[in-house]
Structures are given as structure tokens and as C-alpha cells.
Design an enzyme around this catalytic site. Structure first.
Site, PDB file in Angstrom:
ATOM      1  CE  LYS A 197      60.056  37.362  51.114  1.00 40.20           C
ATOM      2  NZ  LYS A 197      60.923  37.349  52.388  1.00 40.20           N
ATOM      3  CG  ASP A 211      61.139  35.660  54.999  1.00 35.43           C
ATOM      4  OD1 ASP A 211      59.829  36.039  55.592  1.00 35.43           O
ATOM      5  OD2 ASP A 211      62.051  36.136  54.643  1.00 35.43           O
ATOM      6  CG  ASP A 245      52.280  22.498  48.006  1.00 33.92           C
ATOM      7  OD1 ASP A 245      51.941  21.543  48.783  1.00 33.92           O
ATOM      8  OD2 ASP A 245      52.244  22.376  46.833  1.00 33.92           O
TER       9      ASP A 245
HETATM   10  C1  LIG Z   1      51.238  17.796  43.726  1.00 31.76           C
HETATM   11  C2  LIG Z   1      50.928  19.250  44.091  1.00 31.76           C
HETATM   12  C3  LIG Z   1      49.855  19.313  42.783  1.00 31.76           C
HETATM   13  C4  LIG Z   1      49.917  19.551  45.097  1.00 31.76           C
HETATM   14  C5  LIG Z   1      50.388  19.580  46.603  1.00 31.76           C
HETATM   15  O1  LIG Z   1      51.742  19.141  46.841  1.00 31.76           O
HETATM   16  C6  LIG Z   1      49.525  19.756  47.686  1.00 31.76           C
HETATM   17  O2  LIG Z   1      48.427  19.978  47.108  1.00 31.76           O
HETATM   18  O3  LIG Z   1      49.982  19.701  48.652  1.00 31.76           O
HETATM   19 MG   LIG Z   2      51.889  19.435  48.802  1.00 33.43          MG
END
Ligand SMILES: CC(C)CC(=O)C(=O)O
Ligand SMILES: [Mg+2]
Ligand SMILES: NC(=O)C1=CN([C@@H]2O[C@H](COP(=O)(O)OP(=O)(O)OC[C@H]3O[C@@H](n4cnc5c(N)ncnc54)[C@H](O)[C@@H]3O)[C@@H](O)[C@H]2O)C=CC1
Length: 352
Positions: A187, A219, A243
Site C-alpha cells: 500500500k 485493495d 493473512d
Molecule cells: C490468528 C492469527 C494470529 C493468525 C492468522 O489468522 C493466520 O495466520 O492466518
Molecule cells: Mg488468518
């Protein structure tokens, strides 16, 4: 004899881990398994989500097979005692800065994807996520009173150049072994952290002249993943964006219950876990999809234990059960055989 630390965790963790262990045991591999509690289960038993004995076990093992941690009933605990600290703590303690999350749509599951079959059939994306930096680990963080007297929460998003360099090399090398096209997601139009990320990616790219580097704002990347996902081959990004985008990529494959992952450090040690969480909404019902956990065990054989043939054997067994029409509820479609979590595990064992 290789030592495997088995950390099933919370929610569906123990249910799906039982299926992965069933598969590994059926293959009669020369492994010694040591199980331990982590997450909410460890907090309930010992008052801490990641007891130091578990960190020691992980460090002296050849690989860690991890389930998932978390339960909404622990959401009011102080942050350092919440179940999620177990996985964050292990990533940090073992220096697991590389997170490989392959989003592959098996041909039999094109109907289970939330996108039209023609958009996802043949999909094969490798998401390379940086795993030990960014806003998940940046300091300082906490709560404070702002100058105008309001309570506020704050976190620090940060990346140092060497952290970006080492994940960049992993991503460029992965791209060299695939289609030589790397999408870096940031970003940089808003964030200084992302500018450092982008500048570093450009600098490292000079060492890989055969790879085409494309930059995408996060995005837009979220949009491209659902608009034309097959245009993406290898995607590299930071901890937070990775993530989020990996959960999105998971849905292209049919379900988050299909997305395996490998977390690796500089010396090839690894932690292998499904990309999803502990799914408290379906825990204890024997309906979770164990394939991401089983495919994570295959990644463990490939990346930490040098057992490519055995990894492929598991992956082929998964392809076979899908071709045979076995489906847990999350990937079920008309005409398929709906099976429970443990029945799916049995089917994979039978297909080995
Ligand atoms: C629960 C988080 C610390 C991690 C997460 O969502 C992931 O690594 O996919
Ligand atoms: Mg995750
Ligand atoms: N690495 C880890 O241990 C992670 C832990 N978490 C934690 O997990 C808990 C639940 O988080 P959510 O946001 O609900 O994410 P989640 O991934 O656990 O669940 C999201 C949705 O996907 C479904 N789902 C997940 N895995 C599935 C599987 N194998 N088969 C079928 N359906 C599946 C769930 O039933 C739910 O509807 C929270 O405490 C969260 O912090 C979340 C992500 C990663």
C-alpha cells in the site's frame, strides 16, 4: 527417527489433527510423535497459551504439525494470554519468516468455489507471506490516552530492509521455479512501511532479471483475486495483507478447509498448519474438512523432512478421494457423497 511435535490446539484442531495423524501413521513413517497442549487448551490446563516447554519441544523437533488455536470465550483475556499468542509466539521463537500458502483449485472442486468454474479451473497461486514482522509484531503497541483525552489503541506497522530482502529472495526464487512472474502487494501510495517494501523488492529484482516484477496495491489485489485470479502465479506480501488475502484466495479453491501452509525459517525448520482458524462454530461436530491439515502434513514431508515421494503420495490420495466424490459439507455439491471429518480421513488412508 525424526521427531514431530504435534500441537492440535483448540476447536476443530484435535479433530482434523487426528485425521492427519491417521494418514501419517498408515504410511508407517519413521517418526516419533510428541503431542502437547497449546492455545486455549494450554491456558485452561497451565494458565498460559504457550508454555515454555512447548517452545522447547518445537525447537528440538524436526518439524511441528500445528492444528489451530482460539476460542471466542477467551476474547476478554489480556492479549498476552489469548490462545492466538501460541501461534504468534511459535512463529517468532522459531524465526518462521516464510509462509507459503498454495491456493490450488482441484478440478473436482470448481463447483464448490464461490467464483464461476471458468475463473478458477486450473487455478494455482503460490502466496508468499512474510510471517514475523509487520503490524502483528511491531512495537510499541497498546492503549493510551490521546492528547485530546480519548482512550485509543495503537499498533506499529514496520518493516526493516533486511526483513523484506530475505522474503523477497524466497519469493523471487519461487517465481524462478514457476512462471517467472511475481506480484508484490503493498500500500505504497499511503504507507511508508510499504514504500520500504516496494523499494526493496525493486532492488532485489535486479538479481533476478528473468522474473517480471509487478506491483499491486492491496485493495486492487483483493479485487484482482476475484476478477482474474488465474493471472496471478506467485504473490508476495507482508504479514497483515497476506493473512487477509490468503483467506480470500482460499475461497477460490472451494473452501478454507483446503488451504494448507508451511512456515519456514532460515535453516529449513518448519511449522505446518492449515490456513484457517479453530472454527469454534463447528467444533466437536465431526464435520470439519481435514484436507488442509492433511495437505499441511504433506508439506511437512516435502519442506522439512526431504520426503518428496511421500508428500506426493498424500497429495495423490487427496486427489483420488475428491475424484471418488467424497466431500465434507464445506465443499459438498449436488451428486457428491457427503462425509464427516473422520470419514474423510479414512477415505484418504484408503486411497494412499
Ligand atoms: C490468528 C492469527 C494470529 C493468525 C492468522 O489468522 C493466520 O495466520 O492466518
Ligand atoms: Mg488468518
Ligand atoms: N493459525 C490459527 O490458529 C488461527 C486461529 N484463528 C482463530 O480461530 C478462531 C475462529 O476464527 P474465525 O475468524 O472464525 O476463522 P476460522 O478460520 O476459524 O473460521 C471461519 C469460517 O470458516 C469455517 N472453517 C474454518 N476451517 C474449516 C474447516 N477445516 N472445515 C470447514 N469449515 C471451516 C468456520 O466454520 C467458519 O465458518 C478465532 O479465535 C481466531 O483468532 C484464526 C485464524 C488462524
Amino acid at each position: 527417527m525424526k521427531k514431530i511435535a504435534v500441537l492440535a490446539g483448540d476447536g476443530i484442531g484435535p479433530e482434523i489433527m487426528a485425521q492427519a495423524l491417521k494418514v501419517l501413521t498408515a504410511m508407517k513413517l519413521p517418526f516419533e510423535y510428541e503431542e502437547a497442549l497449546v492455545g486455549g487448551a494450554a491456558y485452561a490446563a497451565f494458565g498460559h497459551p504457550l508454555p515454555k516447554e512447548v517452545v522447547e519441544l518445537a525447537k528440538r523437533s524436526d518439524a511441528v504439525l500445528f492444528g489451530a488455536v482460539g476460542d471466542f470465550k477467551y476474547d476478554t483475556l489480556p492479549r498476552h494470554l489469548r490462545p492466538e499468542q501460541a501461534i504468534l509466539g511459535l512463529r517468532k521463537a522459531l524465526g518462521l519468516f516464510v509462509n507459503l500458502r498454495p491456493a490450488v483449485c482441484f478440478p473436482e472442486l470448481t463447483a464448490a468455489s464461490s467464483l464461476k468454474p471458468e475463473l478458477v479451473s486450473g487455478l494455482d497461486i503460490l502466496l508468499v507471506r512474510e510471517l514475523t514482522g509487520d503490524v502483528y509484531f511491531g512495537q510499541p503497541r497498546g492503549k493510551r490516552i490521546s492528547p485530546d483525552g480519548a482512550e485509543e489503541g495503537f499498533d506499529t506497522m514496520r518493516y526493516a530492509v533486511p526483513e523484506v530482502e530475505r522474503i523477497a529472495h524466497v519469493a523471487f526464487k519461487a517465481a524462478m521455479g514457476r512462471n517467472k512472474h511475481l506480484v508484490s502487494v503493498d500500500k505504497a501510495n499511503v504507507l511508508e512501511t510499504s514504500q520500504v517494501w516496494r523499494d526493496t523488492m525493486i532492488r532485489v529484482s535486479k538479481e533476478y532479471p528473468e522474473v517480471t516484477l509487478e506491483h499491486m496495491y492491496v485493495d486492487n489485489a483483493a479485487m484482482q483475486l476475484v476478477k482474474a485470479p488465474k493471472k496471478i502465479d506467485v504473490m508476495v506480501t507482508g504479514n497483515l495483507f497476506g493473512d487477509i488475502l490468503s483467506d480470500e484466495a482460499a475461497m477460490l479453491t472451494g473452501s478454507i478447509g483446503m488451504l494448507a501452509s508451511a512456515a519456514l525459517n532460515e535453516i529449513g525448520q518448519g511449522l505446518f498448519e492449515p490456513s484457517h482458524g479453530s472454527a469454534p462454530d463447528i467444533a466437536g461436530m465431526n464435520i470439519a474438512n481435514p484436507l488442509a491439515q492433511i495437505l499441511s502434513a504433506a508439506m511437512m514431508l516435502r519442506y522439512s523432512l526431504g520426503m518428496e515421494e511421500e508428500a506426493v503420495r498424500i497429495e495423490n490420495a487427496v486427489k483420488t478421494v475428491l475424484a471418488q466424490g467424497y466431500r465434507t459439507g464445506d465443499i459438498w455439491s449436488e451428486g457428491c457423497k457427503k462425509v464427516s471429518c473422520s470419514e474423510m480421513g479414512d477415505a484418504v488412508v484408503a486411497a494412499l
